[in-house]
Write an enzyme that holds these catalytic residues in place. Structure first.
Site, PDB file in Angstrom:
ATOM      1  N   LYS A   1      10.188  76.680 137.000  1.00 53.42           N
ATOM      2  CA  LYS A   1       9.209  75.594 136.900  1.00 53.42           C
ATOM      3  C   LYS A   1       8.033  75.976 136.002  1.00 53.42           C
ATOM      4  O   LYS A   1       7.098  75.193 135.843  1.00 53.42           O
ATOM      5  CB  LYS A   1       8.689  75.239 138.287  1.00 53.42           C
ATOM      6  CG  LYS A   1       9.777  74.862 139.289  1.00 53.42           C
ATOM      7  CD  LYS A   1       9.195  74.680 140.679  1.00 53.42           C
ATOM      8  CE  LYS A   1      10.275  74.431 141.716  1.00 53.42           C
ATOM      9  NZ  LYS A   1       9.725  74.331 143.091  1.00 53.42           N
TER      10      LYS A   1
ATOM     11  N   HIS B   1      12.035 102.471 133.279  1.00 53.70           N
ATOM     12  CA  HIS B   1      12.713 102.263 134.563  1.00 53.70           C
ATOM     13  C   HIS B   1      12.398 103.477 135.440  1.00 53.70           C
ATOM     14  O   HIS B   1      13.245 104.338 135.662  1.00 53.70           O
ATOM     15  CB  HIS B   1      14.215 102.142 134.302  1.00 53.70           C
ATOM     16  CG  HIS B   1      15.006 101.594 135.453  1.00 53.70           C
ATOM     17  ND1 HIS B   1      14.480 101.425 136.719  1.00 53.70           N
ATOM     18  CD2 HIS B   1      16.315 101.212 135.534  1.00 53.70           C
ATOM     19  CE1 HIS B   1      15.408 100.946 137.520  1.00 53.70           C
ATOM     20  NE2 HIS B   1      16.533 100.806 136.825  1.00 53.70           N
TER      21      HIS B   1
ATOM     22  N   ARG C   1      22.997  97.903 141.575  1.00 51.02           N
ATOM     23  CA  ARG C   1      22.564  99.170 142.170  1.00 51.02           C
ATOM     24  C   ARG C   1      21.084  99.190 142.508  1.00 51.02           C
ATOM     25  O   ARG C   1      20.688  99.558 143.630  1.00 51.02           O
ATOM     26  CB  ARG C   1      22.867 100.340 141.215  1.00 51.02           C
ATOM     27  CG  ARG C   1      24.302 100.790 141.225  1.00 51.02           C
ATOM     28  CD  ARG C   1      24.684 101.395 139.900  1.00 51.02           C
ATOM     29  NE  ARG C   1      24.433 100.451 138.810  1.00 51.02           N
ATOM     30  CZ  ARG C   1      25.227  99.414 138.534  1.00 51.02           C
ATOM     31  NH1 ARG C   1      26.317  99.235 139.233  1.00 51.02           N
ATOM     32  NH2 ARG C   1      24.935  98.579 137.560  1.00 51.02           N
ATOM     33  N   THR C   2      20.242  98.818 141.562  1.00 53.16           N
ATOM     34  CA  THR C   2      18.800  98.958 141.787  1.00 53.16           C
ATOM     35  C   THR C   2      18.333  98.052 142.915  1.00 53.16           C
ATOM     36  O   THR C   2      17.609  98.473 143.819  1.00 53.16           O
ATOM     37  CB  THR C   2      18.022  98.651 140.493  1.00 53.16           C
ATOM     38  OG1 THR C   2      18.492  99.512 139.446  1.00 53.16           O
ATOM     39  CG2 THR C   2      16.534  98.881 140.702  1.00 53.16           C
TER      40      THR C   2
ATOM     41  N   ARG D   1      12.125  93.506 138.771  1.00 52.47           N
ATOM     42  CA  ARG D   1      12.854  93.714 137.517  1.00 52.47           C
ATOM     43  C   ARG D   1      12.702  92.451 136.687  1.00 52.47           C
ATOM     44  O   ARG D   1      12.803  91.332 137.201  1.00 52.47           O
ATOM     45  CB  ARG D   1      14.335  94.001 137.761  1.00 52.47           C
ATOM     46  CG  ARG D   1      15.155  93.933 136.467  1.00 52.47           C
ATOM     47  CD  ARG D   1      16.532  94.517 136.613  1.00 52.47           C
ATOM     48  NE  ARG D   1      16.466  95.961 136.716  1.00 52.47           N
ATOM     49  CZ  ARG D   1      17.541  96.755 136.726  1.00 52.47           C
ATOM     50  NH1 ARG D   1      18.752  96.227 136.649  1.00 52.47           N
ATOM     51  NH2 ARG D   1      17.409  98.056 136.818  1.00 52.47           N
TER      52      ARG D   1
END
Length: 363
Positions: free
Chosen positions: A81, A130, A52-53, A102
């Site tokens: 890496k 959030h 969703r986000t 995120r």
């Protein structure tokens, strides 16, 4: 440095009201905004799974006439890496006009914001916060209730690790006469620093383990899932995962206009039978999230350079010589050259909190 959004408290209530006003205008006049971001690029840096986000951010930018670059899996980035968040932010700033990040480690978006030359939006950092989900929640409550004042809001489920809960409580604390009802098992109670935020604002709240008893008092109920990925001990998750399940029978106890919200994904904490109930608002939240992210992108891209991040401006930093954050999920545990940084939250008892992850530490 450009202004970023790391925590919902980076936005004043006046700015939240402004974003809601813009979102409502986008809903009413979508064609007016169709080319607002033409020629602009959004980078979505998702080091943790999301549906969703991530798609909401991408849809928001595309509907504003912009374009999207980025990745949805840390394994497809240079993080594999060993590239630091700071270096990633500097590199992506050369390619994009704004970043949505995120990350499973708490404080990672803050580090990105301190090093990027474009705005950084925190799209969720571990169990910390959030803010854009909170913007979706706020627009949903506003469209259902017409106000944030004088509401009784219940939060049920995982209040300990639920970053969406922490952010929404922080936002609602600043409105008039809001009462909170905190429903959770003892093991998943709201963290102290969020309780302290409520106390600082003089917010009335109660803590309970009884969902049925709380339901008749609520104007809005914010359900959350018990998050497997946040538990260090899998057996503890299995014991608590089904502690609250909202059913049709339980909804008979609620008011006729109680709004039921959920940040999603849902597992089994809300019966699918409730989806047809007019009080179910969780899919409305998804759509509202797109509109608020459109409004936020427009706001951040329109603002000029700033001297510092609002998040840091709100911190009363202290001399942290010899202090080390003990939270294993803090970004400082991965990026060892990050300076340890703390703010004082209780001078009398010498209690400090890590600037990156809000973890409590007594000197």
């Amino acid at each position: 440095m450009r202004r970023s959004l790391i925590d919902i408290l980076d936005l004043s209530t006046a700015e939240i009201d402004e974003l809601i006003k813009t979102a409502m205008d986008i809903i009413a006049k979508p064609k007016k905004y169709a080319k607002k971001c033409q020629g602009k690029k959004l980078a979505t840096l998702f080091f943790e799974p999301s549906t969703r986000t991530r798609l909401s951010f991408e849809a928001a930018m595309l509907e504003l006439g912009g374009s999207v670059i980025g990745f949805s899996d840390a394994n497809s980035s240079s993080a594999t890496k060993g590239e630091s968040i700071a270096d990633t932010a500097k590199v992506i700033s050369c390619y994009a006009d704004i970043i949505a990040m995120r990350h499973p480690l708490e404080g990672a978006p803050l580090v990105a914001g301190l090093n990027a030359t474009v705005p950084v939006i925190n799209a969720g950092d571990g169990g910390h916060c959030h803010p854009t989900q909170t913007l979706a929640d706020l627009l949903t409550i506003y469209r259902e209730k017409g106000t944030f004042d004088n509401l009784t809001v219940g939060f049920c489920g995982d209040l300990k690790y639920g970053r969406t809960v922490h952010s929404l409580i922080g936002a609602l604390c600043r409105y008039k006469n809001v009462k909170m009802v905190l429903i959770s098992p003892e093991e998943l109670k709201l963290p102290y620093y969020v309780i302290k935020e409520m106390n600082n604002h003089g917010v009335e709240f109660v803590e309970t383990t009884d969902l049925e008893k709380a339901l008749p008092t609520l104007d809005a109920l914010y359900m959350t899932r018990v998050q497997r990925e946040r538990f260090p001990d899998p057996t503890e998750y299995e014991r608590l995962k089904d502690c609250y399940i909202l059913t049709e029978e339980k909804m008979k106890l609620a008011k006729s206009d109680t709004s039921v919200l959920h940040p999603l994904p849902r597992v089994n904490e809300i019966s699918v039978q409730i989806d047809k109930d007019e009080r179910a608002c969780y899919f409305k939240q998804v759509l509202n999230g797109k509109y608020m992210r459109m409004a936020l992108i427009l706001k951040l891209l329109s603002e000029g350079e700033v001297e510092n991040l609002k998040y840091i401006e709100r911190c009363e930093l202290v001399d942290s010589t010899g202090m080390v954050c003990t939270n294993p999920k803090c970004i400082t545990k991965k990026e060892q050259e990050l300076p340890q940084s703390f703010k004082i939250v209780d001078k009398e008892h010498d209690i400090h909190r890590c600037v990156y992850c809000e973890h409590k530490l007594k000197r």
